[in-house]
Motif scaffolding. Structure first.
Motif, short mmCIF file in Angstrom:
data_model
loop_
_atom_site.label_atom_id
_atom_site.label_comp_id
_atom_site.label_asym_id
_atom_site.label_seq_id
_atom_site.Cartn_x
_atom_site.Cartn_y
_atom_site.Cartn_z
N LEU A 36 0.83 -1.21 0.00
CA LEU A 36 0.00 0.00 0.00
C LEU A 36 0.86 1.26 0.00
O LEU A 36 0.53 2.24 -0.66
CB LEU A 36 -0.92 -0.01 1.23
N ARG A 37 1.97 1.23 0.74
CA ARG A 37 2.78 2.43 0.89
C ARG A 37 3.29 2.92 -0.47
O ARG A 37 3.24 4.10 -0.78
CB ARG A 37 3.96 2.15 1.82
N ILE A 38 3.78 1.98 -1.29
CA ILE A 38 4.30 2.36 -2.60
C ILE A 38 3.16 2.70 -3.54
O ILE A 38 3.22 3.67 -4.30
CB ILE A 38 5.15 1.21 -3.18
N ALA A 39 2.08 1.91 -3.46
CA ALA A 39 0.94 2.16 -4.35
C ALA A 39 0.37 3.56 -4.13
O ALA A 39 0.01 4.26 -5.09
CB ALA A 39 -0.13 1.10 -4.12
N ARG A 93 -6.29 4.09 7.58
CA ARG A 93 -7.44 4.96 7.79
C ARG A 93 -7.74 5.77 6.53
O ARG A 93 -8.90 5.88 6.09
CB ARG A 93 -7.18 5.90 8.96
N SER A 94 -6.69 6.33 5.94
CA SER A 94 -6.87 7.12 4.73
C SER A 94 -7.39 6.26 3.58
O SER A 94 -8.27 6.68 2.82
CB SER A 94 -5.54 7.76 4.33
N PHE A 95 -6.87 5.05 3.48
CA PHE A 95 -7.21 4.18 2.36
C PHE A 95 -8.64 3.63 2.46
O PHE A 95 -9.37 3.56 1.48
CB PHE A 95 -6.22 3.03 2.29
N LEU A 96 -9.04 3.25 3.68
CA LEU A 96 -10.36 2.65 3.85
C LEU A 96 -11.48 3.69 3.97
O LEU A 96 -12.62 3.42 3.60
CB LEU A 96 -10.38 1.74 5.08
#
Length: 484
Positions: A36-39, A93-96
């Motif tokens: 997720l971090r790179i994506a 939190r940001s992603f979901l």
């Protein structure tokens, strides 16, 4: 701007345009292979990429991607884990919760440490995503970097309680779990069976490492409605595992069981079980048992792996009794055979299983556990003494023989020729060098010289194997890595 910079700038734009012309599904396939971090960082590359991370159907969030620096000291490790979990929580939190997400997440692969952050924030975040229909399947790994030998029974009990608290605080997580991996937890005071099989209705893959319900306990699984397909038990302190009823179970792995008067596993109703892996070193306290006794109740085993970790066999000699259990066996892997053992006894398996198509053997040749480097926990190694009564039957289905740790020893030549004699359709023999071992590599090379054939010796070795009679394809490969 220099002339060099001006000349290279159009090429950079051209490269970027080429990437931007790719379709969303191709770009999503690329992003799906990173965490997720790179994506998430890719969204700042261009407006073309900005929306892509929120379209990913399958997401990987690994806390190790958020670790800042390598850590060795226990105190530093704890601090780094806490910091990493804080960063992971912000990203999750940001992603979901972000309103940009336009589609559901079909599968979330989440690896995390069990910190207060997890208990207070990650659980509710994931639970809300499940309740809202945003997340369908959850693959959860709760990591623990602590050496199991450094964890007391009280530590394991406390860890199990924290895991239980996490699930109680977010019950939706249990209902969505399809894969779960746990480490270093003692469920003595908790109903582990209820949590894993009554609550986790969708669970298909379960891995337990250094987990138990108390030392020398019996772990009985009776779950007629379970969807579990893969069960991986690694170094857990169960005296015995009783698989009473697991109708969907397809693969079972059991590594390093406790010393016991009984077989380490018993099978009840497991009609779908096709793959079985048993791996253990025979210590002073482990008594050999009959494999046919352990396999009693199985009817569909097609792939069997036995790993002896370079020690004495924990199997009692038998042939006739195995015929029923081996009647559907297609692939047999026998690993960790001490290099000085005569391996002719292996032909007993071929007599018992005429349906085998692939036979893989891994010879154990480790200087790091020989002589002064060897501990006192294991008995002196002795070549297996099996009485073999061959009836002249052939293995007409055997097409491939693979030997890892091959050395130009007479006992190995004798074994290979005996296989060729009873396997008229054997087409390929693959000879591999020793598996890689960091501890062996750290020793003086003179302590463990390689005896794998050199290039100019390969034809001579091949001719010795063929013996002017046989004609299989023989492949040499010195560089390989142990995969079992």
């Amino acid at each position: 701007m220099t002339a060099a910079t001006m000349s290279s700038h159009p090429q950079q734009l051209e490269d970027e345009d080429r990437l931007s012309t790719l379709t969303d599904d191709i770009l999503l396939s690329i992003l799906g292979r990173v965490g997720l971090r790179i994506a998430a960082r890719t969204c700042v590359l261009s407006t073309r990429w900005r929306h892509l991370p929120w379209l990913l159907p399958e997401v990987n969030i690994d806390v190790k991607d958020f670790l800042c620096v390598p850590h060795t000291e226990p105190i530093e490790a704890k601090e780094m884990e806490e910091l990493a979990m804080v960063s992971l929580t912000k990203a999750t939190r940001s992603f979901l919760a972000d309103q940009q997400r336009e589609c559901t997440i079909s599968s979330l692969h989440l690896k995390l440490y069990l910190t207060n952050t997890v208990l207070c924030e990650i659980g509710p975040l994931v639970g809300d995503a499940i309740d809202s229909g945003l997340l369908k399947d959850l693959d959860l790994t709760i990591l623990d970097e602590t050496d199991p030998l450094d964890r007391s029974d009280e530590d394991m009990l406390q860890r199990a309680q924290e895991i239980d608290n996490f699930f109680r605080a977010s019950p939706s997580v249990l209902h969505c779990l399809t894969k779960l991996s746990l480490q270093n937890a003692g469920f003595n005071n908790l109903d582990m069976h209820h949590v894993l099989f009554d609550c986790c209705k969708q669970l298909k893959h379960l891995s337990l490492c250094y987990c138990d319900t108390g030392t020398y306990s019996v772990f009985k699984i009776d779950a007629a409605d379970s969807k579990l397909c893969v069960l991986d038990i690694d170094m857990c302190r169960f005296e015995r595992i009783e698989l009473v009823c697991l109708p969907k179970l397809e693969k079972f792995i059991c590594i390093t069981w406790m010393a016991s008067q009984h077989v380490p596993v018993t099978f009840g109703f497991v009609p779908s079980l096709g793959e079985l892996e048993l791996s253990c070193g025979a210590s002073y306290y482990r008594r050999p048992f009959k494999l046919s006794e352990l396999l009693h109740g199985t009817t569909s085993i097609h792939t069997l792996t036995l790993h002896f970790q370079g020690e004495n066999l924990w199997l009692q000699p038998e042939m006739e009794e195995l015929r029923t259990a081996f009647n559907k066996l297609k692939k047999l892997s026998v690993c960790g055979i001490f290099v000085e053992f005569d391996i002719l006894w292996m032909t007993a398996f071929l007599v018992a299983a005429p349906s085998i198509e692939k036979l893989h053997i891994r010879v154990w040749n480790h200087a790091c556990d020989v002589g002064e480097f060897r501990g006192d926990f294991f008995r002196d190694r002795r070549t297996p003494q099996w009485e073999m009564r061959f009836d002249g039957s052939e293995n007409r289905l055997l097409k491939e023989l693979e030997i890892g740790g091959f050395r130009a020893l007479e006992q190995q030549f004798t074994f290979i020729r005996s296989i060729l004699e009873r396997s008229p359709n054997l087409q390929k023999i693959i000879l591999l060098g020793d598996d890689q071992c960091d501890e062996c590599d750290a020793l003086d090379a003179s302590l463990h010289p390689s005896k794998f054939p050199e290039k100019d010796e390969e034809e001579m070795v091949a001719e010795r194997i063929r013996d002017g009679i046989f004609s299989p394809e023989i492949i040499f490969d010195e560089d390989w890595s142990l995969s079992i």
